[in-house]
Write a protein that holds these residues in place. Structure first.
Motif, short mmCIF file in Angstrom:
data_model
loop_
_atom_site.label_atom_id
_atom_site.label_comp_id
_atom_site.label_asym_id
_atom_site.label_seq_id
_atom_site.Cartn_x
_atom_site.Cartn_y
_atom_site.Cartn_z
N SER A 550 0.82 -1.22 0.00
CA SER A 550 0.00 0.00 0.00
C SER A 550 0.84 1.26 0.00
CB SER A 550 -0.92 0.02 1.23
OG SER A 550 -0.17 0.26 2.41
N LEU A 551 2.14 1.14 0.21
CA LEU A 551 3.00 2.31 0.39
C LEU A 551 3.43 2.93 -0.93
CD1 LEU A 551 5.23 0.94 3.29
CD2 LEU A 551 3.78 2.97 3.43
N THR A 552 3.46 4.25 -0.94
CA THR A 552 4.06 5.02 -2.03
C THR A 552 4.93 6.11 -1.41
OG1 THR A 552 2.17 6.55 -2.11
CG2 THR A 552 2.10 4.63 -3.58
N ASN A 553 5.81 6.68 -2.23
CA ASN A 553 6.65 7.81 -1.80
C ASN A 553 7.37 7.53 -0.48
OD1 ASN A 553 5.86 9.35 -4.06
ND2 ASN A 553 4.05 10.10 -2.97
N VAL A 554 7.99 6.36 -0.39
CA VAL A 554 8.73 6.01 0.81
C VAL A 554 10.01 6.85 0.87
CG1 VAL A 554 9.95 4.18 2.05
CG2 VAL A 554 7.80 3.68 0.86
N THR A 555 10.23 7.50 2.03
CA THR A 555 11.36 8.40 2.20
C THR A 555 12.05 8.09 3.53
OG1 THR A 555 10.11 10.12 1.02
CG2 THR A 555 12.07 10.82 2.23
N ILE A 556 13.38 8.13 3.51
CA ILE A 556 14.17 7.89 4.70
C ILE A 556 14.91 9.17 5.06
CG2 ILE A 556 16.00 6.47 5.75
CD1 ILE A 556 15.40 4.37 3.55
N TYR A 557 14.81 9.58 6.33
CA TYR A 557 15.53 10.75 6.82
C TYR A 557 16.55 10.30 7.87
CZ TYR A 557 11.36 13.01 4.90
OH TYR A 557 10.33 13.41 4.07
N ASN A 593 22.72 18.76 8.70
CA ASN A 593 22.81 17.44 9.35
C ASN A 593 21.78 16.45 8.82
OD1 ASN A 593 20.49 18.57 10.47
ND2 ASN A 593 20.83 17.62 12.47
N LEU A 594 21.05 16.82 7.75
CA LEU A 594 19.98 15.99 7.20
C LEU A 594 20.41 15.28 5.93
CD1 LEU A 594 16.92 15.13 7.14
CD2 LEU A 594 16.55 17.16 5.71
N ARG A 595 20.10 13.98 5.86
CA ARG A 595 20.21 13.19 4.64
C ARG A 595 18.82 12.67 4.30
NH1 ARG A 595 24.09 13.18 8.00
NH2 ARG A 595 26.30 13.06 7.43
N ARG A 596 18.35 12.97 3.10
CA ARG A 596 17.01 12.58 2.68
C ARG A 596 17.12 11.62 1.50
NH1 ARG A 596 13.93 14.58 -1.56
NH2 ARG A 596 11.64 14.46 -1.35
N LEU A 597 16.59 10.40 1.68
CA LEU A 597 16.60 9.39 0.63
C LEU A 597 15.17 9.11 0.19
CD1 LEU A 597 18.93 8.33 2.91
CD2 LEU A 597 19.31 6.69 1.07
N TYR A 618 22.45 10.32 16.42
CA TYR A 618 21.80 10.32 15.11
C TYR A 618 20.40 9.73 15.23
CZ TYR A 618 23.01 5.31 14.71
OH TYR A 618 23.14 3.95 14.91
N SER A 619 19.59 9.98 14.20
CA SER A 619 18.23 9.43 14.15
C SER A 619 17.93 8.93 12.76
CB SER A 619 17.20 10.49 14.56
OG SER A 619 17.14 11.53 13.59
N VAL A 620 17.04 7.95 12.67
CA VAL A 620 16.58 7.39 11.40
C VAL A 620 15.06 7.37 11.41
CG1 VAL A 620 16.56 5.38 9.88
CG2 VAL A 620 18.62 5.91 11.22
N LYS A 621 14.45 7.92 10.37
CA LYS A 621 12.99 7.94 10.26
C LYS A 621 12.58 7.54 8.86
CE LYS A 621 8.93 10.89 11.04
NZ LYS A 621 8.46 12.21 11.53
N VAL A 622 11.63 6.60 8.77
CA VAL A 622 11.14 6.10 7.48
C VAL A 622 9.65 6.41 7.39
CG1 VAL A 622 10.96 4.14 5.92
CG2 VAL A 622 12.83 4.23 7.60
#
Length: 992
Positions: A550-557, A593-597, A618-622
């Motif tokens: 069901s997921l679209t536009n998955v982004t990792i910060y 300090n941000l990396r956006r994938l 550091y932090s990881v958010k999906v």
């Protein structure tokens, strides 16, 4: 009995008894009452939330059915006006998911619709409803007990007035809270009175009409019941009461058996009056009650009555605002909190650019924000934060943000947390709030208050911090000394971001444009958090997350220092390292300090892994977009008078049991397999025990929660997410942290509605499982800066039964507008400042109800060229009516077409008595031969005018015989036909 509504009940349970300590400030006595646990069973009202056995219907079900049916009816009306299909059967089988999909104006993008706000709003209403049984358990008027019909009706009509005033000022959260409470009282009427036994098959409309008299009430000396025949109470109402249709309700008291001679009792094992002649009761709270055979009939009437109340609110506030009150939106609000000091010129410009891009690109789509909130703040020397803007009008938001200018400045920190406090109390729950600043917080003392509001609203706060770690921090256009922002200053923002599940993005002003892509990412509909983790202190770690169909536009910060590296591995084993800006799996952007994938595609469903190598924080958010999400509320079990679960404010106790009410949204074919509390900064995990409640609702019990910070993570399976025969696995995570505490804090107020110029008292009680005795610091703040008093500390002494008590007062200014809401946060902290708990209470400012009469409507003429032989589309008819609110009324606010597809014009003239008369003229094709006009005055009283074609080619004479007009509202009444003929003579030429 009504004079002890402020009684406090403290319950201690043992294996065989519950000891209730009943304290009354009015009676100044203390009573110990031992009640065998075996007697704890039937409640004093419809079951508040859950029925775990049998076929009884709870307040939660009654409220949910009414909300879903009325919301569907409103959407059906809107669709009919727009000539769109609305293929949904409106009955008690509706679900929130089906109503939400049917109400969407576009089926094409249904996969991107989120029903989480709708579910959340309904839950807030029924949890507020249930809490009446906890807050006002012994208040007769809140349950229509002991024949308190006038006082019960007053509670309802005053509550409806408060809801309308709140909605008028767009204070929807306060409106939902009041709505839930008044619905409880309205619903209890049908269970506690003999309305059903009298043979009525329709609701008692007078309960929502303050200008109508309560008629046929059994007098105080009129006997109403006789003894039940053993356990059979089916015929205990006196024949004379049934024959004369006298209205009565049962008396109830858990202490005394005294009641007026010959009167009915409520009944049940806790009701002492039911043991005195006439013995037995008449309540229909469940199928096992005294009159339990009528339980389903009374519950169904309660549903219809609740729908009528909702209809009155809908007519008063309009369809758009009614749907907003119900939380029917596809996306969250766009909320900015912006520093407007001199150095923020570039940041303000970028905020404008981002806001305008979002507005222009998403206008008219499901991705369009449901509202806009703006809170500016400045230096303490300027005493400036606010004013708050909350609107659904994009042009108003654009204009206000366009006129933001940077001014002032210097080396002083800014009032960033005061501005954030305003935003948190104004924004709907589950909102995402963005704070722009380049300075530390002057009001850092509000940190615990902000944390409490974050936890209470479950909102996400992201800080965009520009140049905060520069060695020389320059103020544009200001001749001031440079300032270095310390790590401690920045850590405050990091801590708040982490508590909310947001991010603290630290960038230079030149990189701000890249960083604000986070805002555009999160502004879409159906945004979900798949996974989030923090390492503090940093250490290398591997994180896994599930990508479902069901997921679209998955982004990792990923936020962290420049030395951080990572490696992303897909479910099929393909990898991409941090050195690849455009690799096989994702595109990478860097800003501070941000990396956006952003994943290139999500066709590779299954388990993904990301490995991070860093020894710094550091932090990881999906995140992604998906209709499948979940909401949760912390609830607590209570034994005694109303044995059920109730909404719990504040934090759960460390080492104690915790229960969550979890609802999965976006799918009706979900199988939840696991709900856990996870420490986001370590490997600690606590598994919960699931109990299915039907639909997508689950009770999740955690037996013992260790001390710490946790997030709720849910895993499950859903066949609708997979094209294969095997169900698709999905994973979702709540953003907001849940903290535990060894301090227990409860608070209660006489009422959540406060009149302008009045003072209310909030009593609170503190206990501690850690120290038991000692001194605790107390802080009470409110978001409106109203005058308030509170003790600075509470001491629990050895002889105080382990409890400390205090009182907070809140005074509302005389000039406070009706409908204003105020949020008060009470915090209690141990002496070492290492542990804290809180309660958050919302109050509505409600002016005393003085105008209870609805608008009066008089037909002037109904002229027509329609005839039975002509083609209807070639002919027109017209209906003219005079509408007035009288000389002493508050005036007509608007006249709208409720039913009919013609055109409406209105003009205003002044009558001989000085009253304003609104002349409403309606013209339509003869194909539509009826019209229904809704007329609303300035306090929300509603009148309805009906007009209908007469088969004639001449103007019909003005005669009461030709008038078919009525009202239905909290302030409505049968519309008068007493306006003088001269009004017709004067106004008809004016209209022509």
């Amino acid at each position: 009995m009504d004079n002890i509504q402020n009684v406090k009940i403290i319950i201690f349970s043992s294996s065989s008894f519950i000891i209730m300590i009943i304290m009354s400030t009015k009676w100044s006595f203390l009573l110990l009452l031992a009640v065998p646990l075996a007697l704890i069973g039937p409640t004093q009202s419809f079951k508040p939330l859950f029925v775990f056995n049998g076929n009884s219907i709870s307040h939660r079900e009654i409220t949910t059915r009414a909300v879903l049916r009325k919301t569907a009816e409103v959407c059906q009306s809107i669709a009919a006006a727009a000539r769109r299909d609305f293929s949904l059967t409106i009955d008690d089988s509706l679900t929130a998911e089906r109503v939400h999909k049917a109400c969407s104006s576009s089926r094409k993008s249904a996969s991107l619709m989120s029903s989480v706000y709708f579910y959340g709003s309904i839950a807030y209403i029924y949890l507020s409803n249930a809490n009446v049984d906890l807050m006002y358990a012994l208040s007769d008027k809140h349950h229509f007990d002991s024949e308190t019909f006038q006082k019960g009706r007053d509670l309802i009509t005053q509550g409806v007035s408060a809801v309308k005033a709140s909605v008028k000022l767009e204070n929807f959260i306060a409106g939902r809270s009041t709505l839930g409470q008044l619905c409880h009282t309205l619903q209890d009427f049908y269970s506690h009175s003999n309305w059903v036994e009298l043979g009525y098959t329709h609701p008692y409309n007078v309960l929502i009409k303050p200008d109508k008299p309560l008629e046929n009430l059994a007098g105080p000396n009129v006997p109403t019941c006789r003894n039940c025949a053993g356990k059979n109470c089916n015929n205990n109402l006196l024949p004379d009461v049934l024959e004369k249709r006298l209205l009565t309700s049962g008396y109830f008291n858990i202490i005394s058996s005294e009641k007026p001679e010959g009167k009915c009792s409520h009944g049940g094992c806790l009701d002492q009056t039911s043991k005195q002649d006439p013995v037995g009761g008449i309540n229909k709270d469940d199928i096992r009650s005294s009159h339990g055979s009528l339980h389903n009939q009374s519950a169904n009437l309660a549903v219809i009555a609740t729908m009528q109340l909702l209809e009155d609110i809908r007519l008063a506030v309009g369809e758009k605002n009614f749907l907003r009150l119900m939380g029917l939106s596809q996306s969250s609000v766009l909320c900015f909190v912006i520093d407007t000091t001199g150095s923020m010129r570039d940041d303000i410009a970028q905020a404008k650019t981002v806001a305008f891009n979002i507005i222009d690109s998403k206008r008219g789509t499901l991705q369009e924000p449901s509202g806009y909130i703006l809170v500016p703040f400045n230096d303490p020397g300027m005493q400036c934060f606010g004013p708050l803007l909350t609107t659904t009008d994009t042009d108003i938001f654009k204009e206000r943000i366009e006129h933001l200018t940077s001014s002032g400045g210097g080396d002083d920190p800014e009032l960033s947390l005061s501005g954030l406090q305003l935003a948190l109390t104004a924004a709907p729950p589950l909102s995402e709030i963005f704070v722009f600043t380049d300075a530390p917080a002057k009001d850092a003392h509000l940190k615990s208050t902000i944390t409490a509001l974050i936890e209470s609203t479950k909102s996400v706060v992201t800080f965009l911090l520009t140049d905060v770690l520069s060695s020389r921090r320059k103020r544009s256009l200001q001749d001031v000394l440079p300032r270095v922002v310390s790590q401690t200053d920045v850590q405050l923002y990091r801590d708040l971001a982490r508590a909310s599940g947001g991010q603290a993005i630290e960038v230079s002003k030149s990189d701000l444009a890249v960083a604000t892509s986070v805002i555009e990412d999160s502004s879409g509909s159906a945004m979900v958090t798949i996974f989030q983790g923090v390492r503090n202190p940093g250490k290398p770690a591997h994180f896994t997350f599930n990508v479902d169909g069901s997921l679209t536009n998955v982004t990792i910060y990923i936020t962290g220092t420049s030395s951080l590296t990572f490696n992303l591995i897909s479910s099929t084993g393909i990898s991409q390292s941090s050195s690849e800006s455009s690799g096989p799996l994702a595109s990478l952007k860097l800003a501070g300090n941000l990396r956006r994938l952003r994943l290139n595609n999500v066709s590779e469903t299954g388990l993904w892994k990301i490995s991070v190598d860093s020894y710094d924080l550091y932090s990881v958010k999906v995140t992604g977009q998906s209709p499948v999400n979940f909401i949760y509320n912390l609830v607590e079990a209570y034994e005694g008078l109303h044995a059920d679960f109730f909404l719990k404010e504040g934090r759960p106790l460390s080492g104690g049991k915790a229960t969550l009410l979890v609802t999965v949204t976006g799918s009706e074919s979900v199988n939840v397999t696991e709900v856990t509390l996870c420490d986001s900064s370590s490997q600690t995990k606590v598994n919960g025990t699931l109990q299915a409640l039907g639909g997508s609702n689950f009770l999740v019990t955690f037996i013992e929660i260790p001390t710490g910070d946790f997030v709720v993570r849910l895993r499950g399976e859903d066949r609708s997410l997979s094209s294969r025969s095997a169900p698709s696995r999905f994973q979702r995570q709540a953003s907001t942290q849940m903290k535990t505490s060894s301090i227990s804090l409860t608070a209660e107020a006489n009422s959540t509605n406060i009149e302008p110029g009045s003072t209310t008292s909030i009593r609170f009680t503190v206990t501690s499982t850690a120290s038991g005795v000692g001194k605790f610091n107390v802080r009470a703040t409110n978001d409106r800066s109203f005058d308030s008093t509170s003790p600075s500390s509470i001491t629990i002494k050895a002889d105080s039964r382990g409890k400390g008590n205090g009182t907070v007062t809140l005074t509302v200014p005389d000039n406070a507008a009706s409908g204003t809401d105020v949020t008060i946060t009470i915090e209690v902290e141990d002496a070492a400042a290492t542990d804290i708990n809180y309660v958050v209470l919302r109050f509505s400012v409600t002016a005393k109800l003085t105008d209870v009469n609805g608008p009066v409507c008089q037909e002037v003429s109904t002229s027509t060229n329609c005839s039975s032989s002509s083609l209807c589309y070639s002919s027109q008819w017209e209906f003219v009516a005079n509408v007035t609110d009288g000389v002493t009324g508050t005036g007509i606010e608007r006249v709208t077409i409720r039913e009919g597809n013609g055109t409406l014009n209105t003009t205003t003239v002044v009558g001989s008595g000085g009253e304003n008369i609104t002349v409403a003229s309606y013209q339509a094709s003869c194909c539509a031969d009826k019209v229904e006009l809704s007329v609303v005055d300035n306090v929300g009283n509603v009148g309805i005018c009906l007009g209908q074609v007469r088969q004639s080619t001449t103007v019909a004479p003005v005669s009461p015989a030709n008038v078919t007009i009525y009202t239905t509202s909290t302030g409505g009444h049968t519309l008068s036909t007493t306006l003088c003929v001269w009004i017709t003579v004067v106004t008809l030429p004016l209209w022509k």
